[in-house]
Design a protein around this motif. Structure first.
Motif, PDB file in Angstrom:
ATOM      1  N   ASN A   1     -22.703  27.805  -1.437  1.00 53.71           N
ATOM      2  CA  ASN A   1     -21.406  28.483  -1.419  1.00 53.71           C
ATOM      3  C   ASN A   1     -20.365  27.557  -2.051  1.00 53.71           C
ATOM      4  O   ASN A   1     -20.692  26.457  -2.513  1.00 53.71           O
ATOM      5  CB  ASN A   1     -21.033  28.894   0.015  1.00 53.71           C
ATOM      6  N   GLY A   2     -19.112  27.976  -2.035  1.00 53.01           N
ATOM      7  CA  GLY A   2     -18.063  27.240  -2.741  1.00 53.01           C
ATOM      8  C   GLY A   2     -17.875  25.817  -2.238  1.00 53.01           C
ATOM      9  O   GLY A   2     -17.699  24.885  -3.022  1.00 53.01           O
TER      10      GLY A   2
ATOM     11  N   VAL B   1     -33.463  32.699   2.943  1.00 57.68           N
ATOM     12  CA  VAL B   1     -33.034  31.938   4.106  1.00 57.68           C
ATOM     13  C   VAL B   1     -31.720  31.261   3.750  1.00 57.68           C
ATOM     14  O   VAL B   1     -31.503  30.876   2.602  1.00 57.68           O
ATOM     15  CB  VAL B   1     -34.126  30.928   4.535  1.00 57.68           C
ATOM     16  N   GLU B   2     -30.833  31.171   4.754  1.00 61.35           N
ATOM     17  CA  GLU B   2     -29.547  30.534   4.496  1.00 61.35           C
ATOM     18  C   GLU B   2     -29.407  29.325   5.408  1.00 61.35           C
ATOM     19  O   GLU B   2     -29.482  29.444   6.631  1.00 61.35           O
ATOM     20  CB  GLU B   2     -28.403  31.518   4.755  1.00 61.35           C
ATOM     21  N   PHE B   3     -29.273  28.157   4.774  1.00 56.67           N
ATOM     22  CA  PHE B   3     -29.113  26.923   5.543  1.00 56.67           C
ATOM     23  C   PHE B   3     -27.635  26.575   5.674  1.00 56.67           C
ATOM     24  O   PHE B   3     -26.900  26.568   4.685  1.00 56.67           O
ATOM     25  CB  PHE B   3     -29.815  25.758   4.850  1.00 56.67           C
TER      26      PHE B   3
ATOM     27  N   ARG C   1     -23.066  25.843   2.754  1.00 59.15           N
ATOM     28  CA  ARG C   1     -24.098  26.853   3.041  1.00 59.15           C
ATOM     29  C   ARG C   1     -24.935  27.046   1.775  1.00 59.15           C
ATOM     30  O   ARG C   1     -24.393  27.203   0.685  1.00 59.15           O
ATOM     31  CB  ARG C   1     -23.462  28.184   3.465  1.00 59.15           C
ATOM     32  N   TRP C   2     -26.250  27.033   1.946  1.00 53.88           N
ATOM     33  CA  TRP C   2     -27.157  27.163   0.800  1.00 53.88           C
ATOM     34  C   TRP C   2     -28.089  28.331   1.029  1.00 53.88           C
ATOM     35  O   TRP C   2     -28.758  28.411   2.059  1.00 53.88           O
ATOM     36  CB  TRP C   2     -27.965  25.881   0.610  1.00 53.88           C
TER      37      TRP C   2
ATOM     38  N   SER D   1     -28.159  28.064  10.850  1.00 56.43           N
ATOM     39  CA  SER D   1     -28.973  28.540   9.724  1.00 56.43           C
ATOM     40  C   SER D   1     -29.681  29.816  10.133  1.00 56.43           C
ATOM     41  O   SER D   1     -29.932  30.038  11.319  1.00 56.43           O
ATOM     42  CB  SER D   1     -30.004  27.478   9.339  1.00 56.43           C
ATOM     43  N   ARG D   2     -30.005  30.671   9.145  1.00 53.25           N
ATOM     44  CA  ARG D   2     -30.606  31.949   9.550  1.00 53.25           C
ATOM     45  C   ARG D   2     -31.480  32.538   8.470  1.00 53.25           C
ATOM     46  O   ARG D   2     -31.387  32.181   7.287  1.00 53.25           O
ATOM     47  CB  ARG D   2     -29.494  32.942   9.918  1.00 53.25           C
TER      48      ARG D   2
END
Lengths: 319, 527
Positions: free
Chosen positions: B112-113, B174-176, B117-118, B166-167
């Motif tokens: 993200n900016g 998947v988002e870390f 968050r990845w 994370s989810r």
């Protein structure tokens, strides 16, 4: 010694043996503890992050007090439970049985060749004492005895394994059963045999010469027994008895896994297992092996003493 | 996290409590074999591997660890375990030849900016039992590594992940969430041991991964047999079967190769490599920039808290001689900076050369004439003791007395982390950012040189939160300039990683140790 039957003698020796094994196990436990670094430090290697080392210690339960761990281990021993490896959690008995198969095989084959050949050489040299044959056997065996195993192993591999390609240079990839590919056993056996054949044939020779000059042999001759019978039935047992302690020593050495031979020929026996375990500071595995080695040493010496006693009742058996 | 333990030393588990150590005759053995082979050297090149073709079993000899060997990829520690793990499992990313992360099971990543968050898209791939690799498996694998009750090697690398936040977005996304902005997050995905295992996997007696080879059988300390995974997402391997065999002694590995018992021998000494350079019975594969070779000076205590003295040490080192003698020429000189040939390496900083006059003047300026200092070394890595002795000789030429102290090799790294002032050092390949974060920040857990500078820490924070690559490169350059001028790492060389293969083996890559293509077998073929 007087009045003690071989059976009672053996029993007494066994009890002493149990105490010896216990003493050795305690000593090794304390000595391994005293080595710098523990299993956690050894595992962390070149990344010695203190927090991680602490965590590994907790996982391995190395944070428990020394006395507690020793008591746990000892308690297990009475239940014939040697515990599990700190690092891989495999049972210690699995390491023992894995390493034992190749070590036992090599030891058995070595002894199978060693005893007849060494005795034959010793007797021949003794009977022809002072002859060119005796001198040749003596010279060769003294010379061979002076070559350390690792030097002989390296030269044999370089010549017969790598250069001439007559024999496999190592036992890599043969797996559990070395008999599946007997050729891999040839070079290790030659190396394992070289020195014991020399030392034992020398002892047999000396024992035989002594026996041949002994009064009872001279007496037997005077009684008119044939020289062959005198040598075989009367002199030989005494000559062999003289070599039994050395033979026991050799057996013990072989059962411990001859590390140099295992390393050069890549035979995953007990010696290699021990070196790996000490390097990893994997105490339960080290302890299990030490107990095993102590037991074999006690047993081998006991058997040797009984054999000596049988061969030559004059031999002083109590040590 | 990437430096593997030198398993070569393990005769390497090279710890020798037994009087007749294998190391002792290792050199002898190499020399003897080399001598025996001298007649064959210089022969014509035999039939090569030719074009890639399918089939066959490749037998690869590695040093092992006996009791230490496990198939749990998160517990991988030895070279052989690293190689096995990559044969059976995949990471989300891995390190390319320039030690920069390349996508593997992750098809792509997108921050993200503010870089906290990845979003990772998982490639369409399947485990060996046919189940697809899902985002849930990824998250479960990382949760297993981060479990506070465990001590996996990748744990500290993954510590930047905020697992609770994370989810799983969908089956393949998947988002870390991270604890801080971190532009180098792909380095984490490539961390040593950060393999993806099926969710809930705990028993690795018969491992199931998504890698190019599937499990057949395992005997710890002896062998591991694997078979080609025909459904591998990157294409099936050329080989039908791959067998890892254990041989701790280096000369035994070479002998097994010469005797036709294996086709690949891992981790050779430079002496052996030199002996067989022109042999037609085996091919030496050199992977440059694999092992950083150094001496470390501790900055927080005398005598090396004196910057002039450190510079004198940099200037008295005859790097070429060190490379020629202790590496037998199998390497390149270093410039006191980590990561030669890697992404962000500061090539523009001029190579430091030997200057004894200036070194003498600096020693005088530091008031250190006739200084006597202990150099801690051990047999923990090949060539340590030799390089320490050579360096001591070099220092003597300007009147410095270096006493080489050989310590215990099994506990060497822990012993020298906080003790002494000068010690031998080596490192495997890792991204320069990882080297910095593990060893050069005031918070680093393995800060062996005790380099602790708030302004350097601040530069690091700036670098890892700078999205623009050119700007980031500039910050890394500034940090390397500081290190080069005042640091405590005297990095004199980079050793080649040395492997020998049978002449009919093709496709063995020359990638730095610890990177993706190193000790990798799915691109290898038997000609």
């Amino acid at each position: 010694m007087a009045g003690l039957s071989p059976g009672r003698y053996a029993l007494r020796r066994l009890l002493v043996g149990v105490l010896q094994v216990f003493a050795v196990a305690t000593a090794v436990f304390l000595l391994t503890e005293a080595l710098p670094g523990d299993a956690a430090v050894a595992l962390a290697g070149d990344n010695p992050d203190p927090a991680r080392i602490e965590q590994i210690r907790r996982v391995m339960r190395l944070d428990q007090p020394l006395a507690e761990r020793f008591a746990d281990w000892l308690g297990g021993l009475f239940r014939f439970d040697l515990g599990v490896s700190l690092v891989s959690q495999r049972p210690v008995t699995a390491f023992l049985t894995d390493g034992l198969a190749p070590t036992m095989l090599l030891a058995a084959l070595t002894l199978l060749v060693l005893v007849p050949v060494a005795v034959l050489l010793g007797v021949v040299a003794a009977v022809r004492e002072g002859s060119p044959l005796d001198r040749a056997v003596t010279t060769v065996s003294v010379g061979l005895h002076a070559i350390p195993e690792f030097a002989l192993a390296i030269v044999l591999v370089a010549v017969f394994g790598v250069q001439l390609r007559w024999l496999p240079p190592t036992a890599v990839g043969v797996g559990d059963n070395l008999l599946r590919q007997p050729a891999v056993l040839v070079l290790p056996l030659v190396v394992l045999l070289a020195r014991p054949i020399c030392s034992i044939s020398r002892l047999v020779r000396a024992g035989m010469i002594e026996a041949l000059h002994a009064d009872y042999v001279r007496h037997a001759r005077r009684l008119g027994l044939s020289p062959g019978r005198v040598r075989l039935r009367h002199a030989l047992p005494n000559a062999v008895a003289a070599a039994v302690p050395q033979l026991a020593h050799t057996t013990d050495w072989l059962l411990g896994g001859v590390i140099v031979v295992e390393a050069v020929f890549v035979i995953p026996g007990l010696g290699t297992t021990l070196v790996d375990a000490v390097a990893a500071r994997d105490l339960p595995v080290v302890q299990g092996l030490v107990v095993f080695f102590a037991v074999t040493t006690v047993l081998v010496n006991l058997v040797a003493d009984i054999v000596s006693f049988r061969l030559s009742p004059r031999t002083e058996v109590v040590r | 996290m990437f430096p593997l333990r030198s398993a070569r030393v393990a005769a390497r588990p090279s710890r020798d409590p037994v009087p007749l150590s294998r190391r002792g005759f290792l050199g002898l053995a190499a020399a003897a074999s080399a001598f025996a082979l001298a007649g064959c050297a210089g022969g014509s090149q035999g039939a090569g591997p030719g074009q890639p073709r399918s089939g066959g079993r490749l037998r690869a000899a590695f040093a092992g660890g006996g009791a230490k060997e496990v198939l749990d990829p998160h517990m991988a520690n030895l070279f052989v375990e690293a190689s096995r793990a990559k044969a059976m499992f995949d990471k989300l990313a891995d390190l390319g030849n320039d030690v920069a992360p390349v996508p593997r099971l992750a098809e792509r990543w997108e921050p993200n900016g503010d870089l906290t968050r990845w979003r990772i898209t998982v490639r369409q791939a399947a485990f060996h039992d046919g189940r697809p690799v899902r985002a849930a498996d990824v998250l479960a694998s990382y949760a297993r590594i981060l479990d506070p009750k465990r001590a996996f090697r990748a744990k500290s690398s993954l510590a930047v992940i905020d697992l609770a936040k994370s989810r799983v977005v969908d089956d393949r996304t998947v988002e870390f969430a991270l604890h801080r902005p971190f532009v180098e997050f792909p380095n984490v995905l490539a961390a040593f041991g950060a393999y993806i295992v099926p969710e809930g996997a705990e028993d690795f007696a018969k491992p199931v991964g998504s890698g190019p080879f599937t499990f057949v059988s395992f005997e710890p300390g002896r062998s591991l047999l694997l078979r080609r995974n025909p459904n591998y997402w990157e294409g099936a391997p050329h080989l039908d079967e791959l067998e890892f065999l254990i041989s701790n002694d280096e000369s035994a590995r070479v002998n097994a190769l010469l005797g036709g018992q294996v086709e690949y021998a891992h981790d050779l000494t430079p002496t052996t490599a030199r002996s067989y350079e022109h042999s037609d019975r085996l091919t030496i594969v050199r992977s440059p920039n694999s092992g950083m070779q150094a001496f470390t000076m501790k900055l927080d205590r005398p005598p090396f808290d004196n910057r002039d003295l450190r510079e004198a040490m940099f200037l008295l080192a005859d790097r070429q001689q060190l490379v020629e003698t202790t590496l037998s020429g199998a390497g390149q000189v270093g410039n006191d900076l980590f990561g030669k040939g890697y992404q962000y390496y500061a090539d523009q900083i001029p190579q430091r050369n030997r200057d004894l006059d200036r070194a003498r003047a600096l020693v005088r300026k530091a008031g250190a004439e006739g200084l006597r200092v202990k150099l801690d070394t051990s047999g923990a890595a090949a060539g340590f003791i030799e390089s320490a002795s050579v360096f001591a000789d070099q220092a003597r030429q300007i009147g410095l007395q270096i006493d080489v102290a050989v310590g215990n090799k099994d506990s060497f790294w822990a012993d020298t982390l906080n003790n002494g002032s000068l010690s031998s050092y080596r490192s495997g390949a890792m991204p320069i950012e990882t080297h910095i974060s593990q060893r050069l920040l005031s918070t680093s857990t393995t800060n062996v040189t005790k380099w602790a500078r708030p302004e350097f820490d601040a530069l690091y924070d700036k670098a890892v939160s700078t999205k623009d690559e050119a700007a980031r490169r500039q910050v890394y350059l500034d940090m390397q300039r500081m290190q080069h001028a005042e640091g405590g790492f005297l990095i004199w060389g980079f050793a080649d990683w040395l492997v020998a293969v049978a002449p009919r083996v093709g496709g063995v890559a020359k990638a730095p140790a610890n990177t993706l293509d190193w000790a990798r077998f799915d691109k290898v073929w038997l000609g």
